[in-house]
Each structure stands twice: as structure tokens, then as C-alpha cells.
Design a protein around this motif. Structure first.
Motif, PDB file in Angstrom:
ATOM      1  N   LEU A  22       0.819  -1.213   0.000  1.00 23.75           N
ATOM      2  CA  LEU A  22       0.000   0.000   0.000  1.00 23.75           C
ATOM      3  C   LEU A  22       0.855   1.266   0.000  1.00 23.75           C
ATOM      4  O   LEU A  22       0.423   2.312  -0.492  1.00 23.75           O
ATOM      5  N   TYR A  23       2.087   1.165   0.524  1.00 28.08           N
ATOM      6  CA  TYR A  23       2.972   2.329   0.574  1.00 28.08           C
ATOM      7  C   TYR A  23       3.350   2.839  -0.812  1.00 28.08           C
ATOM      8  O   TYR A  23       3.891   3.940  -0.951  1.00 28.08           O
ATOM      9  N   SER A  24       3.054   2.062  -1.849  1.00 27.07           N
ATOM     10  CA  SER A  24       3.317   2.547  -3.215  1.00 27.07           C
ATOM     11  C   SER A  24       2.356   3.678  -3.603  1.00 27.07           C
ATOM     12  O   SER A  24       2.637   4.419  -4.548  1.00 27.07           O
ATOM     13  N   ASN A  40      -3.973   3.733  11.875  1.00 24.09           N
ATOM     14  CA  ASN A  40      -4.686   2.849  10.939  1.00 24.09           C
ATOM     15  C   ASN A  40      -5.778   3.583  10.170  1.00 24.09           C
ATOM     16  O   ASN A  40      -5.945   3.399   8.959  1.00 24.09           O
ATOM     17  N   GLU A  41      -6.534   4.425  10.871  1.00 23.44           N
ATOM     18  CA  GLU A  41      -7.689   5.065  10.221  1.00 23.44           C
ATOM     19  C   GLU A  41      -7.251   5.954   9.060  1.00 23.44           C
ATOM     20  O   GLU A  41      -7.887   5.963   7.998  1.00 23.44           O
ATOM     21  N   ALA A  42      -6.172   6.703   9.242  1.00 23.38           N
ATOM     22  CA  ALA A  42      -5.704   7.589   8.176  1.00 23.38           C
ATOM     23  C   ALA A  42      -5.061   6.810   7.029  1.00 23.38           C
ATOM     24  O   ALA A  42      -5.106   7.249   5.875  1.00 23.38           O
ATOM     25  N   TYR A  43      -4.482   5.656   7.351  1.00 19.77           N
ATOM     26  CA  TYR A  43      -3.815   4.838   6.324  1.00 19.77           C
ATOM     27  C   TYR A  43      -4.820   4.039   5.493  1.00 19.77           C
ATOM     28  O   TYR A  43      -4.493   3.526   4.421  1.00 19.77           O
ATOM     29  N   GLU A  48      -8.298   1.334   0.447  1.00 18.83           N
ATOM     30  CA  GLU A  48      -9.516   1.538  -0.363  1.00 18.83           C
ATOM     31  C   GLU A  48      -9.177   1.873  -1.810  1.00 18.83           C
ATOM     32  O   GLU A  48      -9.970   1.582  -2.716  1.00 18.83           O
ATOM     33  N   MET A  49      -8.011   2.448  -2.060  1.00 19.96           N
ATOM     34  CA  MET A  49      -7.657   2.913  -3.398  1.00 19.96           C
ATOM     35  C   MET A  49      -6.704   1.985  -4.148  1.00 19.96           C
ATOM     36  O   MET A  49      -6.395   2.239  -5.316  1.00 19.96           O
ATOM     37  N   PHE A  50      -6.249   0.914  -3.506  1.00 20.10           N
ATOM     38  CA  PHE A  50      -5.257   0.048  -4.155  1.00 20.10           C
ATOM     39  C   PHE A  50      -5.884  -0.706  -5.317  1.00 20.10           C
ATOM     40  O   PHE A  50      -6.713  -1.598  -5.144  1.00 20.10           O
ATOM     41  N   ASN A  51      -5.490  -0.337  -6.536  1.00 22.74           N
ATOM     42  CA  ASN A  51      -6.071  -0.955  -7.724  1.00 22.74           C
ATOM     43  C   ASN A  51      -5.064  -0.897  -8.868  1.00 22.74           C
ATOM     44  O   ASN A  51      -5.180  -0.072  -9.783  1.00 22.74           O
TER      45      ASN A  51
END
Length: 425
Positions: A22-24, A40-43, A48-51
């Protein structure tokens, strides 16, 4: 030491590390949660956007093979806790992101298809898991002490250690033969974590029960368990040894830039020649090189990394004989200034890597009478040898040495770092 079979490993010498998670998406270092104290909440937005719509593992694998790499190690889970496979033990996994597929399976299949051996990186840290206690490097480390104590009171590292064993069981059961498992990392001491927290003995025994002969790294804080030493982001200046002075198997893990994960704005990229020299330096000192790429969040390897992989490929096409099956040269053959030797004990061939091309000649100590033939490896052209002294004041051959008479200029291909192959008698 450990139980892993390192015979293929010390032959192949060159592998690809892949840091992808996800850090990408934030694209500002794989430790972005630590550096920016992200809870966690901010990360969650990155989950949600990893696609990765441009994900093409076959292109990754092809680039690795063409660079001359023989194995790979992929981050199945990094410190952020996100899992790249369809694990049963958490919902924080790739199949619950918009991409909706087990990407680890596709990566393994692609790299196996190109003939590379399989390695899995698995983080001992997990900044997302509800049982992982807040410690000195956790993203929440700067909360008030009483708040940390309250949060930690509901966390149980024994449950977390079981979670790790359950996940490692999946990784070493469901993906066929895995040649390497790379655990990262222990930091014992005050407010840190080590073997007791990871229950390293149980984890180590599980790994070898599931995959006999697998290579395990040395980061479990379990003395004697590591099959390989793993210097990171530096090149040892000589071969590595154990407490008794015996050579050990080692692998330097390195980056093209200063980051492991994709870092859009990172500017300290090593030039291609430096990358080639790093490979030579590792092998000449008896080590492997595990060179990292950090794919983008859209799933491709960016142009800067591809350029350097291509430079490896161009050089290895002509000079891989000086890398595969090679290691440290016998101590009786000291390398000349600005040069590195590698040695293949099977073929009895010595390889002289010239980091600076000498003018007209180079003297090789203790090799008089021992060399049958010398050639420039890139094109197979003869390099003339001389052992006797001459009247030429500028090129006396020292006692016991062998002189190579060199061309002033080099041919084009494969000579970014020229290699001379010496066939010993």
C-alpha cells in the motif's frame, strides 16, 4: 548454522528484491507510516484505493531474467501489515481491495515461468494488527504513555505470534516450492522486540517442517538459525566470516535509490555503472546481490529501475561467466589496483574486472607460469601474456608476475566494466 540448502544460491549469485504494498500509493518510502506517525484510520485510504490496473507480473519477471537475475524475493507482507495474498487470517488483504485478486499467486507463476526461484519476504512487524504491541518504532509511539499502556493492555503478542505461524503456513503450503523465506526484522532491547516476542524457535521449526531445505535469513534473533547473513544498504569491504573465522554465506540487499518501496521524488539513484560494480564487489567478496525494485501503485516498474535492469542485462549478456558459479579468488592472487577478481573453482578460471582500464598493460602477482590463455570476455579476443622481463623500461614484469598486454581502446558491447578471463593451467 541453519538447515537450508545454499548450493544453488551461491552459484546463482544475483536476485531481485521486490517491495510492493500500500505504501506505493503515498509513494514516499515504505516506512511512511513510521515517519509520519500515521494511524490505521488515516492509512485506510490507501487500502480503499489500491487498484494496480497496469499490473503485469510477466513483464516484471522478464525484466529480472533479462537482467541476469536467477531468483526473487517478494514482500508478501511488509511492516504496514497489508497481505498480498488471499490469507484466511485477516481481512487486510489484497482480495479485499478494488483489484480483488491474489496477486502473489500471479507473481509466483510469472517468475517461475521465467525460470527464477521463489523467495518470500514476511515482516515480523505488523503496525495494523490489533495484537501487535506499540513499541519504540510503532507509528503510535508518540502517544501519551498512559494511552499507549491502555492500548497495549488489550494486545497479546502470543496471539500475534500464532497469527504469524498461521500465515507462514499458508505461504509455505499453497504456493509450491519456496526456496527462500526472508523474515524482517528483530530489534531487541528496551521497548523493542526479539525472539521471545516472535516465538522464533516455533516459527523456525515450522518453516523447516513445511519446506525442508528452504533458506532462512538471519533476522529472527535466533543465534545459529540463519543460513545467510544479510548486510543491508552497504557492501562489506571483504568476505564475511563467523566467530571462528570461517567464511559464511551472505547476501547484500541493496536499492537502486534510497528507498525500497516506490518513492516518486527520490533523487539519489545510482548510475548503471555503479550498479554493475556493486554486483562485482559482492561476488568478488563471496556474496550474493539482492537488488531491489519498488513497483508503482499502478503495478509497473518505473523507467528509472528498468534502465538499470537493462544495464545489468547488457553487461551480463557478455560477462555472466564471471558471476555465476564464482566467488572469492584464492588469497595467493591479490588483485591489482582498481581491479576485482572472481574465481570459478569448477572451471579453474580467474576473472579480472577492471574498474579502471589500465593503459597498455597490467601486472598480475603470483600468476607467472599458471595461465594457459587470456581473453577479453566481452568478445573472446585474445589478450597477450608476458612473463619475462623486457628492455622496455615502462613495462617490466615484476618477479613472479604475469603481464597482460592490453589494447588502448575497448570494443563496445559488454565493456561498461571490462572483464578478462584467465584460463589457469
Amino acid at each position: 548454522m541453519g538447515k537450508g540448502d545454499t548450493r544453488w544460491f551461491v552459484h546463482d549469485r544475483f536476485g531481485m528484491f521486490i517491495h510492493w504494498g500500500l505504501y506505493s500509493l503515498p509513494a514516499r518510502h515504505e516506512w511512511v507510516r513510521h515517519a509520519e506517525r500515521i494511524p490505521n484510520e488515516a492509512y485506510e485510504i490507501y487500502f480503499e484505493m489500491f487498484n494496480p490496473d497496469l499490473f503485469d507480473p510477466k513483464a516484471w519477471a522478464k525484466a529480472a531474467r533479462e537482467a541476469g537475475m536467477k531468483y526473487f524475493v517478494i514482500t508478501t507482507k511488509h511492516h504496514e501489515g497489508f497481505c498480498l495474498w488471499d490469507t484466511k487470517y485477516t481481512d487486510y488483504k489484497v482480495t479485499n481491495t478494488p483489484v480483488g485478486r491474489d496477486l502473489l499467486r500471479e507473481i509466483v507463476d510469472a517468475f517461475r515461468g521465467e525460470g527464477l526461484k521463489v523467495g518470500f519476504y514476511y515482516s515480523l512487524l505488523d503496525w495494523h494488527h490489533p495484537d501487535f504491541t506499540i513499541d519504540r518504532i510503532h507509528p503510535l509511539r508518540d502517544l501519551p504513555p498512559e494511552e499507549i499502556a491502555k492500548l497495549n493492555s488489550t494486545r497479546d503478542m502470543k496471539r500475534y505470534a500464532q497469527y504469524m505461524r498461521d500465515q507462514v503456513t499458508e505461504l509455505l503450503t499453497n504456493y509450491g516450492k519456496v526456496e527462500i523465506i526472508w523474515f524482517d526484522f528483530s530489534y531487541p532491547g528496551e521497548n523493542g522486540k526479539g525472539r521471545d516476542d516472535w516465538e522464533s524457535e516455533k516459527l523456525y521449526e515450522l518453516v523447516h517442517r513445511l519446506q525442508p531445505g528452504i533458506i532462512v535469513d538471519n533476522r529472527l534473533d535466533l543465534p545459529g538459525s540463519g543460513d545467510i547473513e544479510t548486510p543491508e544498504q552497504f557492501t562489506p569491504d571483504k568476505g564475511m566470516v563467523d566467530a571462528q573465522g570461517n567464511p559464511v554465506v551472505w547476501e547484500g540487499c541493496q536499492t537502486f535509490s534510497g528507498s525500497w518501496g516506490y518513492f516518486r521524488d527520490e533523487m539519489s539513484w545510482k548510475i548503471p555503472r555503479m550498479c554493475i560494480e556493486m554486483l562485482i564487489n559482492h561476488v568478488s567478496r563471496g556474496g550474493n546481490l539482492l537488488m531491489n525494485v519498488g513497483p508503482t501503485s499502478r503495478g509497473y516498474i518505473d523507467r528509472r529501475a528498468l534502465d538499470r535492469l537493462a544495464a545489468y542485462g547488457e553487461w551480463m549478456k557478455y560477462n555472466s561467466r564471471s558471476i555465476y558459479g564464482c566467488g572469492t579468488a584464492p588469497a595467493e592472487f591479490p588483485a591489482p589496483a582498481d581491479c576485482r577478481y572472481t574465481w570459478n573453482p569448477e572451471t579453474k578460471r580467474l576473472y579480472l574486472h577492471c574498474l579502471v582500464w589500465p593503459f597498455k598493460h597490467v601486472h598480475l602477482e603470483n600468476l607467472a607460469g599458471k595461465v594457459k590463455y587470456a581473453q577479453l570476455l566481452a568478445d573472446g579476443s585474445e589478450i597477450r601474456i608476458r612473463e619475462e622481463k623486457t628492455d622496455n623500461l615502462n613495462s617490466h614484469t615484476p618477479q613472479g608476475a604475469l603481464t597482460l598486454e592490453l589494447p588502448t581502446l575497448l570494443p563496445g558491447q559488454g565493456c561498461e566494466v571490462p572483464v578478462i578471463e584467465l584460463v589457469l593451467k
